[in-house]
Motif scaffolding. Sequence first.
Motif, PDB file in Angstrom:
ATOM      1  N   SER A   4       0.858  -1.341  -0.028  1.00  0.00           N
ATOM      2  CA  SER A   4      -0.016   0.023   0.007  1.00  0.00           C
ATOM      3  C   SER A   4       0.885   1.277  -0.104  1.00  0.00           C
ATOM      4  O   SER A   4       2.120   1.079   0.400  1.00  0.00           O
ATOM      5  CB  SER A   4      -0.845   0.074   1.221  1.00  0.00           C
ATOM      6  OG  SER A   4      -1.423   1.237   1.393  1.00  0.00           O
ATOM      7  N   PHE A   7      -2.925   4.591   2.777  1.00  0.00           N
ATOM      8  CA  PHE A   7      -4.191   4.173   2.513  1.00  0.00           C
ATOM      9  C   PHE A   7      -4.932   3.648   3.652  1.00  0.00           C
ATOM     10  O   PHE A   7      -4.548   2.322   3.675  1.00  0.00           O
ATOM     11  CB  PHE A   7      -4.279   3.524   1.113  1.00  0.00           C
ATOM     12  CG  PHE A   7      -5.804   3.228   0.653  1.00  0.00           C
ATOM     13  CD1 PHE A   7      -6.625   4.179   0.538  1.00  0.00           C
ATOM     14  CD2 PHE A   7      -6.174   1.917   0.827  1.00  0.00           C
ATOM     15  CE1 PHE A   7      -8.029   3.705   0.221  1.00  0.00           C
ATOM     16  CE2 PHE A   7      -7.361   1.521   0.418  1.00  0.00           C
ATOM     17  CZ  PHE A   7      -8.424   2.510   0.216  1.00  0.00           C
ATOM     18  N   HIS A   9      -8.055   1.686   4.618  1.00  0.00           N
ATOM     19  CA  HIS A   9      -9.318   1.275   3.939  1.00  0.00           C
ATOM     20  C   HIS A   9     -10.350   1.378   4.981  1.00  0.00           C
ATOM     21  O   HIS A   9     -10.414   0.833   6.000  1.00  0.00           O
ATOM     22  CB  HIS A   9      -9.212  -0.062   3.534  1.00  0.00           C
ATOM     23  CG  HIS A   9     -10.107  -0.551   2.625  1.00  0.00           C
ATOM     24  ND1 HIS A   9     -11.655  -0.374   2.720  1.00  0.00           N
ATOM     25  CD2 HIS A   9     -10.090  -1.185   1.387  1.00  0.00           C
ATOM     26  CE1 HIS A   9     -12.079  -0.725   1.607  1.00  0.00           C
ATOM     27  NE2 HIS A   9     -11.398  -1.324   0.705  1.00  0.00           N
ATOM     28  N   SER A  52      -3.218   2.950  -3.449  1.00  0.00           N
ATOM     29  CA  SER A  52      -3.756   1.508  -3.862  1.00  0.00           C
ATOM     30  C   SER A  52      -3.553   0.567  -2.687  1.00  0.00           C
ATOM     31  O   SER A  52      -2.503   0.984  -1.857  1.00  0.00           O
ATOM     32  CB  SER A  52      -3.335   0.919  -5.257  1.00  0.00           C
ATOM     33  OG  SER A  52      -1.943   0.782  -5.066  1.00  0.00           O
ATOM     34  N   GLY A  65      -7.868  -1.822  -2.677  1.00  0.00           N
ATOM     35  CA  GLY A  65      -7.955  -0.364  -2.921  1.00  0.00           C
ATOM     36  C   GLY A  65      -7.376   0.281  -3.985  1.00  0.00           C
ATOM     37  O   GLY A  65      -6.541   0.141  -4.676  1.00  0.00           O
ATOM     38  N   VAL A  67      -8.066   4.267  -5.527  1.00  0.00           N
ATOM     39  CA  VAL A  67      -8.583   5.404  -5.166  1.00  0.00           C
ATOM     40  C   VAL A  67      -8.341   6.293  -6.393  1.00  0.00           C
ATOM     41  O   VAL A  67      -7.340   6.593  -7.023  1.00  0.00           O
ATOM     42  CB  VAL A  67      -7.552   6.061  -4.298  1.00  0.00           C
ATOM     43  CG1 VAL A  67      -8.189   7.404  -3.770  1.00  0.00           C
ATOM     44  CG2 VAL A  67      -7.654   5.273  -2.977  1.00  0.00           C
ATOM     45  N   PHE A 113     -14.078   0.570  -3.335  1.00  0.00           N
ATOM     46  CA  PHE A 113     -12.445   0.538  -3.620  1.00  0.00           C
ATOM     47  C   PHE A 113     -12.231  -0.435  -4.375  1.00  0.00           C
ATOM     48  O   PHE A 113     -10.837  -0.635  -4.588  1.00  0.00           O
ATOM     49  CB  PHE A 113     -11.720   0.801  -2.273  1.00  0.00           C
ATOM     50  CG  PHE A 113     -11.977   2.353  -1.654  1.00  0.00           C
ATOM     51  CD1 PHE A 113     -11.487   3.466  -2.347  1.00  0.00           C
ATOM     52  CD2 PHE A 113     -12.569   2.399  -0.546  1.00  0.00           C
ATOM     53  CE1 PHE A 113     -11.422   4.400  -1.858  1.00  0.00           C
ATOM     54  CE2 PHE A 113     -12.772   3.736   0.306  1.00  0.00           C
ATOM     55  CZ  PHE A 113     -12.131   4.752  -0.471  1.00  0.00           C
TER      56      PHE A 113
END
Lengths: 594, 85
Positions: A4, A7, A9, A52, A65, A67, A113
């Motif tokens: 990641s 981020f 979630h 992400s 994810g 975004v 997402f």
Amino acid sequence: MATSSFFIHPAVAFLALAIVLPFTRGKEWRWLLLIPPIIAIFAVFTMTDGDSLTLRWLGQTLQLGRVDALSRIFAQVFAVMSLAGMLYALHVQDKLQHIMASLYVAGGFGCVFAGDYLTLFVFWEMMSIGSTFLVFCNRTRESTNAAFRYFLYHTAGGLLLLGGMLLRYQAVQSWAFTAAAPNMGEMYNWLILTGFCVNAAVVPLHAWLPDAYPRGTVTGSVFMCAFTTKTAVYVLMRGFAGWEILAVMGTAMAIYGVLYACMENNARRILSYHIVSQVGYMVAGIGVGTAMTLNGASAHAYAHILYKGLLFMGTGCLLYSAGTAKLNELGGLAARLPWVMALYMVAALSISGMPLFNGFISKTMTIAGAAEAHHTLVALGLEIAAVGTFISVGIKLPYFAFWGGKEPDMARELKRIPWNMYAGMAILAILCIAQGIAPSILYRYLPFAVEDPYVPWTVWNVIQSGMLLAFSGLAFYLLRKVITPHAGLNLDFDYFYRAIGCLVLCCVCKPLAWIDNHWTEAYRVVGLRGLMAIAFGTNAFDRKGIDGVIDGSAYGFMGIGRQGALLQNSDLQRYLGLAVILFMVLMGFYWYFG
Amino acid sequence: MPGLDKILLEQRNKRGFWLKAFFSILAVLLVCNIVIRPHHPHFGVDAYPFFWAVFGLGVGFVMVYGMKRIIQPLIVRKEDYYGDI
């Protein structure tokens, strides 16, 4: 392993709440409900495009994810709504409701997402389970049945999506959730589209919504009205923007919903039909597929979640306090529940597109976008729906719930409405008005770039909206006796769903009944006789075999015992004689064999 | 300062005033529409004055009357028609 950029979630916070809640004790646990929404709001305002979160699992790379501007605007309104919804539900002691609401909201964030179909499907089904329980938790026979139907229907929708996903993977060797080229006629695209349309309540697949939502819990329906259909709008926008059929179906939805709402008596069912209608605006905007209509659909989804949540909260207050949401049983309550009425009216004017409220800045964008894209009939259909919206939600519902031509009802026993319900409503009401007055609060988050940004606050737009609504109001005033609601059930497409259900049941039950009947007959004819023969043989064996052996042994022992008793006659000479004979026999054996 | 409940109870007795206010708003809107017209009418006919007034009133009339008096009698059943309640 998960990777990641920065981020958070939001779904993780809600899932954590769902896991922790069953183990909490005391009364203070309810404050935990507010933590995940606050984390979600923080997360959506701090994440940036391109963030992400991926997970490598079972040889597949899942994108949990993704975004971008589109996912951010939906996640943002979900986060705001989750805060208002949790605050509204803060007094509810039933933990199961909160757990399922958390699971449901987590599913919504997960879908928004999701960068691939596998992730999307998992969270899609999580939403289905959570929302089913939000209906079930009302714990009446009516809601249990409705929850079961709801689950069956969404399972069928989920299977369509799953089938489409699998066929798509076979064809393109990728799970990536990307846009399908407009009107690509592959079977998998149509299956996925139909699966999405089930959750978007596209007519004629919509009837689960007015069946289930009015039967949910007071607080559960507030969540449901915001997430299921809007998640479906998001995935349609992500995957099927510009599909012409959606423009047609969306317009049909917008009109169909208001027509039924005109006839309905139950306040929450009226609002349910208006979800169908309002989502129709969004679906139509997606179908037209220009940047302006897609922005219009996004803006309308945002505004709709706020005012529809507020509408369900208002009618939820009526149900909670007065014990009914049926308009023919209400009336004369304006002075008894003045703030419920006032907050409800903010939402009612918002959904109607009245200037100063947020429906005005979102609805008009979609209609203007459709007209500019030369979809004149779509634009006209949406204007027709706007008339019906104001008549049924803007006037009919509040008029018959709070006034209804009745004297103030000071005698009715009303349950006191907790502060948190008012607080949840106030948050949404403030946002509805703020966005209406200052559209940039919402417009700055719109996902698609346009050359000429839409300006809602023009003199003509105000005059046009004013005339449309004021003269719709005049129609209501003239026909107020005609539109008076009465108790009754209006047949809808669920009549056919139930018929299909009965048909399936017949297709399963009839053959099974046939097999059962014939098996019973075969058993009676063949099995029973065979069993009788076995019983007879067993009986004979028992008598002749078992009894013979056991009885024979018994008789033998009895004879030996009798002979032994004869020998034991106290005659010492006989004892000695027998002992000598026995001794000699034993010695003989020893001598012979030794 | 009276509470909102008191204000609502008081306004209930001023039905005539609110009706006059409503019809005044309708009149003002009509007058405004004579002067103010759309620069880019969506449907052509909406360039004419009073179009949206006629549209709102006409659609509202047809919708309410059509659904309540024509359609609903055909499709309405008892509340427990499906035996769910």
